[in-house]
Structures are given as C-alpha cells and as structure tokens.
Write a protein that holds these residues in place. Structure first.
Motif, short mmCIF file in Angstrom:
data_model
loop_
_atom_site.label_atom_id
_atom_site.label_comp_id
_atom_site.label_asym_id
_atom_site.label_seq_id
_atom_site.Cartn_x
_atom_site.Cartn_y
_atom_site.Cartn_z
N ASP A 89 93.80 1.62 1.13
CA ASP A 89 93.62 0.21 0.79
C ASP A 89 93.15 -0.64 1.96
O ASP A 89 92.35 -1.57 1.78
CB ASP A 89 94.93 -0.36 0.23
N ARG B 225 89.69 2.78 -2.22
CA ARG B 225 90.82 2.37 -3.02
C ARG B 225 91.27 3.49 -3.96
O ARG B 225 92.46 3.68 -4.20
CB ARG B 225 90.48 1.10 -3.81
N ARG C 94 89.56 -9.60 -6.31
CA ARG C 94 90.45 -9.32 -5.18
C ARG C 94 90.28 -10.30 -4.03
O ARG C 94 91.22 -10.57 -3.30
CB ARG C 94 90.22 -7.89 -4.65
N ALA D 193 89.58 -0.08 2.36
CA ALA D 193 88.90 -0.71 1.23
C ALA D 193 88.73 -2.21 1.47
O ALA D 193 87.65 -2.78 1.26
CB ALA D 193 89.67 -0.46 -0.06
N ASP D 194 89.80 -2.87 1.89
CA ASP D 194 89.74 -4.31 2.14
C ASP D 194 88.73 -4.63 3.23
O ASP D 194 87.99 -5.64 3.13
CB ASP D 194 91.13 -4.83 2.55
#
Length: 697
Positions: A310, A305, A345, A313-314
């Motif tokens: 992203d 991140r 998150r 990261a997710d």
C-alpha cells in the motif's frame, strides 16, 4: 499485337534466380459490368424487419460509420421484439465496448432465454460467451464460469471461452499447481482451435515456467517468437529467467509506455500482479515522462495495491497525480477502474478524474464524464483543458450559457491556446454573438491567428461579413494556406466574395476598369489559396459583374457575351449540405444576367424556382447525408441542421423576391436569416444600406 485480347496478356516480374515477385493478369470477372452503387441505409423506423435492423447495425459498427450510430437500430429491433437474440447480443457487445458491462448482462440473458427456449445447446455460443465476458468485466468471476463453459459447446466460441476460463483459473490459483495445470489444459484447447492466439501462447509460456517445465516453456517461446518476433510477453518471460534477453525485450518494446501497459493488462487480467508490477516498473525505470507515463504509474499503483504494497501504491499514485495532464490518454476498459480508484483515494488528484472524464466521454458515458470534469475543476480550477472539455459536454447537453462560460474560462486560463480561441469563436458564432465583437476579439490575438489557417479564415470571413472587403482580400493574399479536410472551398469562397464585392463597389462608383481588373484576378486562383478550381465551377457572379463593367465601358458585344455566360449553368436549387453544392446566389445571378439580356420570362423562372424551393423545403427535417465524408461546418458543436436549412431557404426566398423586385418581402426573409445566423455574409451584405448588388436588381 493484332487480335490479342487484354485478358490473354500477363505481366510478371521475376528475380535473377527466377523467383516470381509479382504477376498480373486480367481476370474474366474484371470485365463484368460495374455493380450498382451502394444505397443509404434508411432510418431505424423505416426498415422492414429485425433482420434488416440487425444487419444495418452490424454494418455501421463494422465500418465505423461517421454519421450513423448502430445503437438506434438495435433499440428499434428490441422495441419490436424484446427477446431478439441477435440484436440483444449485438447491443450487449456495443455496451461492453462503451464500458457498460452492467447493461450488457441483462441483454445477454434475454438472448440466452430465447436461444435455449427449445434446446439447451444453441447452435452458437456467442450469447453465453458475451455474458461470461461481461460478468468478468464486472469482477463476478464465479458467476462467469458457467456461461463461459456453456460457450465451449460451440467450436466458433470455444477458443475464446477456453482462454477466458484459463485466465479465471489462473486468477483463482494463487500458488495452486492443480489450478495452473487446469489453466494449461484450457490454453491447449484454445490454441488447438486458434494457433494464432498470441495471448494464449504467452500465458502458456508463463504457466509452464511457473510449473517448472522450463524446457517446454522454451520450446513454446521459440515457436511463438518465430511466428511473432514482437511477442512482448514471451520476451518478458524469457528475460525474467535469463537477463541476457533484456536487451532484446527493451529494443523491441522500445521501452514504450503503451507497450508496457498492454502487457501489464494481460498479466493483470490473468491475476499475475507481480509480473504486471515488474513490467511497469521496468518501463518507468527507462522513462518517467511522456504520453503513457502517468497511466503507467496509476496502473503500477493498482498492481502494488493488489500485492498488499500500500505504501508503494500511494507513492505511485501521488507521482501520477503530479504529472502533466496533457499527456495522459486512457483508452482501455481496464483504465476505468484504475482511474476511479485513484480519484476516490486521493481528493487532491485532479488528473485522474480529468483523464477518466475523457475516457468516459469517448465511450458515450456523457453524464459521468461531466461529473468527472467537474470534480477535476473543483480540485484544480487552473487547468484550462478541463474547462474546455466540460464546455463541449455542456453544449451537447443543451446548457449553452454554461458551455460558453467554460470556454471563456478555458481561454482566460491559457490565452496562448489557438485551438481554444478558434473553438470559442465557433461557439460564439453558433450562439449568434455579434460579428463585430467576434472580430474585435480575434484582432487582439494576431500571434494566435498566425498559427492556424482555420482561425485566419474565420477572421477573414468576419471581415467580409462586416463589409471590410479590402482588408479581407489583403489578409487572404498575405497568407499561404494549406488544404485541410473540412476546409475545401472555403478560402477561395472568401477570396471570390471579397473580390466581387470590391468589383461591385467599383462599378457603383463608375470605376469599371478597376472592377474588371479585380475580376480578372479570379481567372487563375493564386497558389496561396491552397487549392485550384474544381471542374465545372459556377462563376455566374463573376461573369455577371464583368458584363456590368463592360457595359459601363460601352463594350456592348463583350458585355452581352459575359451576360450569356452568366445566364447558363445549373438552375435547379438544392440543399447546402456539401461545400460544392449549388449556391443559391448563382441562380440569382443567372436571373440578373437574363434580365440584362432582356429575357425577363426566363429570369423570372429562375427567381420563382428559388422562391418555390424555399417555400417547399422551409420546414424540412434535415439529417446529414448517409454518404457524407467531408462537411463544410465545424462539428465539435453539434450543428442545428434544421436551423441551417431554414437559413438556406429564407436566403433563397430573399434572392427570389429581390430578383422579382419585391424588396420589402426580400428584406423580411433576410431579417429571418440574420435572426438565425447573425454572421451570415450574404444577408449582412444585402441588408447593408449601400449594397450595390441590391441596387442592380
């Protein structure tokens, strides 16, 4: 040897080439008198000065005292003088260790205000250094620079402050070579004052490589590896530039998750997120399971991140959330922010708030930990350990009914967990639940009883308390116990209690030979108990009952000898803090033996001592002894020491009244004991209608 003194002798072991391997000689100071024993540190309110309070707090922190917290000592000092610089800084450091840099900042500021009252350049830069570090922990980098530069005024803090400034410069540099050159200068300053600052050496290698000064980087790397062959960061830097070093890096780090996490933290704190990502990626390439794997994924998600990746990261955060929750052990300040972000998150992630709760509870952030566990349970009610941990926290917070409900749920969710069954039973005991119900529950899980000595012992203890002495003795002798800290003396105590109660019954039924045979078993404890007799152990009960049995058989001389033995020993009542403290029943048996010998005034003296102690100390405010290292109680649920003391005092008074023939008064005291502790063995035994012991009094 004649007149040769021990101090004139020397023992030496040398190798075949003459190299001395080890030598010993008695130094003159070894013959000096033994110093006085250490004294307990008094309560904060009792100490005479702020200096005494500061030194007490420092000592408790330095030696990680088991039963005393340094915070009250700092707080008492600041109550007396809110600007005390030493105690403000000490408390600030304690707050940072507990993950609360926000609380540390005003403390450091108060210390600096006092230190700079007459001089802008204090003798020590400790307060400025700690303020800078607290601001860094809070992400307030630009504000941190000023106090960190100020800390460099003092040689004692210059190395640490320069290193932190170097990391700040590197974080701000991106690809700015000027800032990297500044970083290098700061690292040089840090290393000049502390050549063994391994983090600084590692960062210096990384910066030199980034500046294209490879030859210098290699020279520093070689020197560092010579000093520390396990300098993982240096090995990673070398391997990143030449693949031939990867085997050595993997071998020395053992591709272990926590080694990778430590190195990733170093890179992240220096703003080198690409390197942090690569360290964690390589580690997970070798192993995606085991302790630390989930944390690696959470930190890898954070690194992705930071780099704007992203989607990656997710993905890592989702993989982490799906990992086993019993193998995630966060223990660093850096873990807090990462786990908070993961919690916020992903509303489906139950692992991150669970793990964060564990970390915060350890750092004494109990309210926040409770909220985290509640979040975890709301997201996934099926995880037993989250319920168990929440039960511990709720009990400590005073919500005992909710704590018990959590424990019941935890065991219902995982009825194969022997530890939770033991803790559930201990909580039931602490809350005064019916001992028969407790025993019935334990009896439903024989396979779990088999797994744990302490659980087996608790079952035996309940049997003895309920008068099932034959069953208790059989259960004890059918198991091979192993010693454990906190369990000292407990297995033999139940063995002796069961044996003596069976002997009492035999005497009451006229079976004196059977009673003697039972009591003879206590002369040499079975090895299966897991421990032997302590020197000087009190056996007044065994000797007294042996005397009764011998008397019943008409063996008067032998009986008298046994009564004489039963009448001797420690006669002064004490508290019941440690497992080897004088039990009050031993003084009671001394009195009974003296009565049997016709020495009634001496017997009454024993009984009155028990009465006097109980009356004098009934309302004492009790705390754990300062030097306590092993306690007889299970401490996961904070004990009520005052209630324990009242139980002890009422029992003493009951024994005293019973010995004096005041049975109705004794019954009142025993009733008070059972109100406080429904499972108390002696109170249960003495109030049983067929108590043969009470009949002898």
């Amino acid at each position: 040897m004649g007149d040769v003194a021990e101090a004139d002798l020397e023992a030496r072991i040398v190798a075949s080439d003459g190299t001395e391997l080890v030598a010993y000689r008695l130094h003159a100071e070894a013959a000096e008198p033994i110093p006085s024993p250490a004294e307990a540190i008094g309560s904060p309110e009792s100490l005479d000065s702020n200096e005494s309070l500061f030194l007490a707090a420092v000592h408790l922190e330095q030696y990680r005292h088991a039963t005393r917290d340094p915070e009250p000592y700092y707080r008492e000092a600041l109550k007396r003088d809110a600007s005390d610089s030493r105690c403000n800084v000490g408390l600030a450091k304690l707050m940072m260790n507990r993950g609360r840099p926000d609380l540390a900042v005003p403390l450091c500021e108060a210390a600096i205000e006092r230190l700079t009252r007459h001089n802008p350049n204090p003798v020590t830069g400790e307060a400025h250094l700690q303020l800078g570090l607290a601001l860094v922990m809070l992400g307030r980098d630009s504000e941190a620079e000023t106090p960190l530069w100020k800390a460099c005024w003092s040689d004692a803090q210059r190395s640490a402050a320069s290193f932190e400034l170097a990391r700040l410069a590197l974080r701000a540099s991106t690809n700015d070579n000027d800032r990297r050159s500044e970083t290098l200068q700061l690292l040089e300053t840090s290393l000049q004052l502390n050549a063994n600052h391994h983090q600084a050496s590692h960062l210096k290698v990384a910066v030199l490589f980034d500046l294209g000064r490879d030859a210098e980087a290699m020279a520093v790397a070689e020197a560092e590896l010579k000093s520390d062959p396990f300098a993982f960061g240096v090995l990673f830097e070398l391997a990143s530039r030449d693949a031939k070093h990867w085997d050595l890096y993997d071998h020395r780090t053992r591709s272990e998750h926590h080694a990778a996490l430590e190195l990733a933290h170093d890179y992240t704190n220096a703003g080198l997120h690409t390197r942090a990502r690569d360290v964690l990626t390589r580690c997970l390439g070798y192993s995606t399971e085991g302790p630390g794997a989930a944390l690696c994924r959470y930190h890898l998600a954070a690194a992705h991140r930071q780099l704007g990746e992203d989607q990656l990261a997710d993905k890592q955060a989702e993989l982490a959330a799906a990992m086993p929750r019993d193998l995630c052990f966060p223990n660093k300040y850096e873990d807090i922010a990462v786990l908070r972000e993961a919690t916020d998150r992903n509303p489906a992630d139950a692992l991150a708030p669970y793990a964060l709760g564990n970390l915060l509870y350890d750092r004494k952030q109990h309210d926040d930990a409770i909220k985290c566990w509640q979040t975890s349970i709301a997201r996934d009610p099926s995880f037993a350990t989250a319920h168990r941990n929440l039960g511990i926290a709720l009990f400590a917070a005073g919500d005992h009914d909710a704590a018990y409900a959590m424990y019941e749920t935890a065991f219902d969710l995982n009825p194969s967990d022997a530890r939770v069954l033991y803790e559930l039973d201990q909580l039931a005991k602490r809350l005064g639940h019916d001992p028969r119900e407790r025993l019935d529950r334990l009896d439903r899980f024989p396979s779990l009883i088999e797994q744990r000595d302490d659980l087996s012992l608790e079952r035996v203890t309940l049997m003895n308390g309920l008068g099932l002495h034959r069953e208790a003795l059989t259960a004890i002798l059918s198991r091979e116990y192993r010693p454990w800290e906190g369990g000292e003396g407990r297995v033999p105590a139940q063995f002796i209690f069961a044996t003596c109660r069976l002997a009492e019954q035999a005497i009451a039924e006229g079976q004196a030979e059977e009673a003697l045979a039972l009591l003879q078993q206590t002369e040499q404890w079975p090895q299966s108990l897991g421990e032997g007799k302590l020197a000087g152990i009190q056996e007044n009960d065994i000797h007294y009952l042996s005397g009764l049995a011998l008397q019943q058989l008409g063996r008067e001389d032998e009986a008298r000898d046994m009564f004489e033995q039963a009448a001797t020993g420690l006669a002064e009542p004490t508290s019941a803090m440690f497992y080897n403290d004088q039990p009050p029943e031993m003084i009671y048996f001394q009195g009974l033996a003296l009565q049997a010998l016709g020495r009634d005034s001496e017997a009454n003296d024993r009984f009155n001592r028990l009465l006097d102690y109980g009356q004098t100390h009934l309302d004492d405010d009790v705390e754990i002894d300062y030097f306590a290292v092993s306690l007889p109680d299970f401490l996961i649920f904070e004990p009520d020491l005052n209630a324990k003391n009242r139980t002890h005092c009422h029992l003493m008074m009951a024994f005293g009244r019973l010995g004096l023939g005041q049975t109705s008064d004794a019954a009142e005291h025993l009733e008070q004991v059972l109100k406080i502790d429904a499972s108390h063995q002696w109170a249960a035994h003495l109030t049983r209608p067929n108590s043969s012991l009470a009949a002898h009094a």
